[in-house]
Design an enzyme around this catalytic site. Sequence first.
Site, mmCIF file in Angstrom:
data_model
loop_
_atom_site.group_PDB
_atom_site.id
_atom_site.type_symbol
_atom_site.label_atom_id
_atom_site.label_comp_id
_atom_site.label_asym_id
_atom_site.label_seq_id
_atom_site.Cartn_x
_atom_site.Cartn_y
_atom_site.Cartn_z
ATOM 1 N N LYS A 240 17.220 44.092 38.741
ATOM 2 C CA LYS A 240 15.809 44.477 38.254
ATOM 3 C C LYS A 240 15.997 45.666 37.504
ATOM 4 O O LYS A 240 16.379 46.742 37.990
ATOM 5 C CB LYS A 240 14.822 44.414 39.539
ATOM 6 N N ASP A 245 7.557 51.641 37.242
ATOM 7 C CA ASP A 245 6.543 50.908 37.767
ATOM 8 C C ASP A 245 5.306 51.701 38.305
ATOM 9 O O ASP A 245 5.356 52.204 39.506
ATOM 10 C CB ASP A 245 7.209 49.924 39.124
ATOM 11 N N LYS A 252 -0.892 51.657 41.374
ATOM 12 C CA LYS A 252 -0.150 52.328 42.756
ATOM 13 C C LYS A 252 -0.814 53.638 42.939
ATOM 14 O O LYS A 252 -1.647 54.081 42.146
ATOM 15 C CB LYS A 252 1.245 52.599 42.491
ATOM 16 N N ASP A 263 12.886 52.201 40.109
ATOM 17 C CA ASP A 263 12.591 50.606 40.534
ATOM 18 C C ASP A 263 13.498 49.910 39.474
ATOM 19 O O ASP A 263 13.343 48.680 38.985
ATOM 20 C CB ASP A 263 11.157 50.191 39.704
ATOM 21 N N ASP A 322 1.141 44.390 40.036
ATOM 22 C CA ASP A 322 2.323 45.150 40.471
ATOM 23 C C ASP A 322 3.414 44.160 41.156
ATOM 24 O O ASP A 322 4.550 44.746 41.602
ATOM 25 C CB ASP A 322 1.691 45.932 41.613
ATOM 26 N N GLU A 324 5.448 42.547 39.496
ATOM 27 C CA GLU A 324 6.090 42.543 38.232
ATOM 28 C C GLU A 324 7.438 42.185 38.294
ATOM 29 O O GLU A 324 7.989 41.543 37.354
ATOM 30 C CB GLU A 324 5.857 43.687 37.525
ATOM 31 N N ARG A 326 9.379 40.123 39.874
ATOM 32 C CA ARG A 326 9.747 38.700 40.037
ATOM 33 C C ARG A 326 9.454 37.939 38.917
ATOM 34 O O ARG A 326 10.163 37.080 38.473
ATOM 35 C CB ARG A 326 8.900 38.299 41.304
#
Length: 474
Positions: A240, A245, A252, A263, A322, A324, A326
Amino acid sequence: MIKFNIYGNEEGARVHFLTKEDIAKNDFNDYLENKNFKAELKDILYLPNTKSDSEIFIGLGNQDIKLDDVRNIFFELGNLLRKEKEEIATVKMPDFGICQKKTIMAAYEGLRHGEYNFSKKTKSKDEIFDLTINYIAARGPEEKLQQGVQISTDIMDGVFLARDLVNETGNIIYPETLANITKEKLEEVGVKVRIYEEEEIKKLDMKAFLAVGGGAANRPRLIVMEIENGDSPKTALVGKGLTYDSGGYNIKTAKGMVSMHSDMGGAGSVIGTMYALGKSKAKVNVVAVVAACENMISGTAYKSGDIIDTMKGLTVEVKNTDAEGRLTLADAIFYATNNFKVERVIDLATLTGAVLSALGEEYTGAVTNDDGFYQELLQAAEIAGEKIWAFPYDEDFKKLNNSDVADIANTSSNGAGSVTAGLFVGEFVKENTKWIHLDIAGTAYRSKAKGYLPKRATGIHVKTLYNLLNPIDC
Ligand code: BES
Ligand code: MG
Ligand code: ZN
């Protein structure tokens, strides 16, 4: 710098390993008792000597010594030598009944871990302290031990690269710079690197990946790394690569956002592993894929409620912007398993806060469709001292990802958030491909130091993946 002399001159500070029973028999018995040294595992005591060499006592407790104990002991030893400005030490190793090559590797790794530092304080200066360790192994052959130290040097270089990439913040590391640094570092060690810019990513039809990166001024990059050496079956690694993020429109909290430059921990681990393998000239066939982008807010960002397309052709209802990771992994893992002839794939991702609730910062959470492959990974992780725990792979969890309007939704209710996130990614793995998903949201970036693991980026699983792909013979 660490100079590691195998069977070197017996000079400098003398290191004594003591079990609880050894204390009474030791020449320094009085001193040890005076200092209340109980020889508990990892206890360490320094006896400075102005006239001759100093003595260092290390406790072994009375249990079996594991590889990770060796790593921690040598980490502490290095710290002590640096603190006391002892430049040379001789370590006569007891026989712990573990493979000698793996033992020396763990010892070297522990010392190296102690050299890592990440700081942007203008006043901090990198103190250079050269340590010379004369390592007297319990058994040889010396050539094997030397090989072990060389492999560990490469592995730790990979771990440090992963840590640096993850520690650097979002203003420094964004898709373009991540891609450029990766290309520069990996090509140096003979890894093939190809970078795809947005137009090419569009041509590949990676629509979910592009949707996530849609709101950012820093445009996405697809990073593909390859080592083709020998004829072993090909493994894919997917990391990833959210270089930041913010959560997107499902923004967030301030507290949740501040470390979200990390992230791309999965990307860091994958790039670090490829670096280590390349440096070792390992006989492996690996392709590694990172879909690098930022999850930001703007007029071009994707929105909550959007129904988006994927490279595979499945439609996804975006219930939460959020979730995101996946979405980017869906396209990256589909690409990796369909566009390359791979037998097995591992994805690594800082995917869910839920894995922190389940396993804290101690264990990585796994989801897998192949128990044999998973057992192989666990063995590699055991040697590395990196803990992994598998969640149940149960078809019933898949229903939680159902959507009323699209083929699948990117979030679910009813808990099991780490499992449903993993299973979402699994939907995009090519059929009949062995797959392990590793959720490293708790283990890639620490809130405080523990043993040889520093605060912030850990470089988790570079060691495990290296061991899996290029197993260490004894
Ligand atoms: N990057 C986060 C997960 C994360 C959380 C990593 C904490 C490291 C530390 C991920 O993209 C995310 O935001 N996940 C959401 C999913 C939810 C909206 C279903 C989460 O876990 O809250
Ligand atoms: Mg998120
Ligand atoms: Zn994320």
